[in-house]
Design a protein around this motif. Structure first.
Motif, PDB file in Angstrom:
ATOM      1  N   LYS A   2       0.837  -1.200   0.000  1.00  0.00           N
ATOM      2  CA  LYS A   2       0.000   0.000   0.000  1.00  0.00           C
ATOM      3  C   LYS A   2       0.871   1.248   0.000  1.00  0.00           C
ATOM      4  O   LYS A   2       1.835   1.344   0.753  1.00  0.00           O
ATOM      5  CB  LYS A   2      -0.888  -0.011   1.240  1.00  0.00           C
ATOM      6  CG  LYS A   2      -1.841   1.137   1.321  1.00  0.00           C
ATOM      7  CD  LYS A   2      -2.678   1.059   2.570  1.00  0.00           C
ATOM      8  CE  LYS A   2      -3.518   2.300   2.707  1.00  0.00           C
ATOM      9  NZ  LYS A   2      -4.211   2.352   3.982  1.00  0.00           N
ATOM     10  N   GLU A   3       0.540   2.203  -0.863  1.00  0.00           N
ATOM     11  CA  GLU A   3       1.295   3.453  -0.935  1.00  0.00           C
ATOM     12  C   GLU A   3       0.749   4.442   0.089  1.00  0.00           C
ATOM     13  O   GLU A   3      -0.458   4.628   0.219  1.00  0.00           O
ATOM     14  CB  GLU A   3       1.193   4.043  -2.339  1.00  0.00           C
ATOM     15  CG  GLU A   3       2.098   5.223  -2.536  1.00  0.00           C
ATOM     16  CD  GLU A   3       2.122   5.690  -3.967  1.00  0.00           C
ATOM     17  OE1 GLU A   3       2.190   6.905  -4.171  1.00  0.00           O
ATOM     18  OE2 GLU A   3       2.065   4.842  -4.866  1.00  0.00           O
ATOM     19  N   VAL A   4       1.653   5.076   0.823  1.00  0.00           N
ATOM     20  CA  VAL A   4       1.273   6.041   1.855  1.00  0.00           C
ATOM     21  C   VAL A   4       1.031   7.399   1.195  1.00  0.00           C
ATOM     22  O   VAL A   4       1.851   7.852   0.397  1.00  0.00           O
ATOM     23  CB  VAL A   4       2.400   6.160   2.913  1.00  0.00           C
ATOM     24  CG1 VAL A   4       2.037   7.173   3.972  1.00  0.00           C
ATOM     25  CG2 VAL A   4       2.702   4.803   3.530  1.00  0.00           C
TER      26      VAL A   4
END
Length: 64
Positions: A2-4
């Motif tokens: 998951k990209e922050v």
């Protein structure tokens, strides 16, 4: 993985900081080249922008 989101990161790359703030990459390089720049973190040759200190810097400045 998951990209922050940018606004949740503690350190930003120059490209992310430019997108986040609307300030150009060249101007960010110029600001972070100064010895007394509090919001830059050097990791080898890579420069990261400390987002919270960068936000404080932007709030205090009249013009850049």
């Amino acid at each position: 993985m998951k990209e922050v989101p940018i606004w949740e990161k503690s350190n930003l790359s120059l490209e992310e900081a430019a997108a986040y703030s609307g300030i150009g990459i060249n101007k960010l390089r110029e600001l972070t080249n100064e010895k007394n720049c509090r919001f830059v973190l050097w990791v080898g040759n890579k420069r990261l922008i400390k987002r919270r200190l960068f936000d404080q810097f932007i709030e205090q400045e009249y013009s850049i």
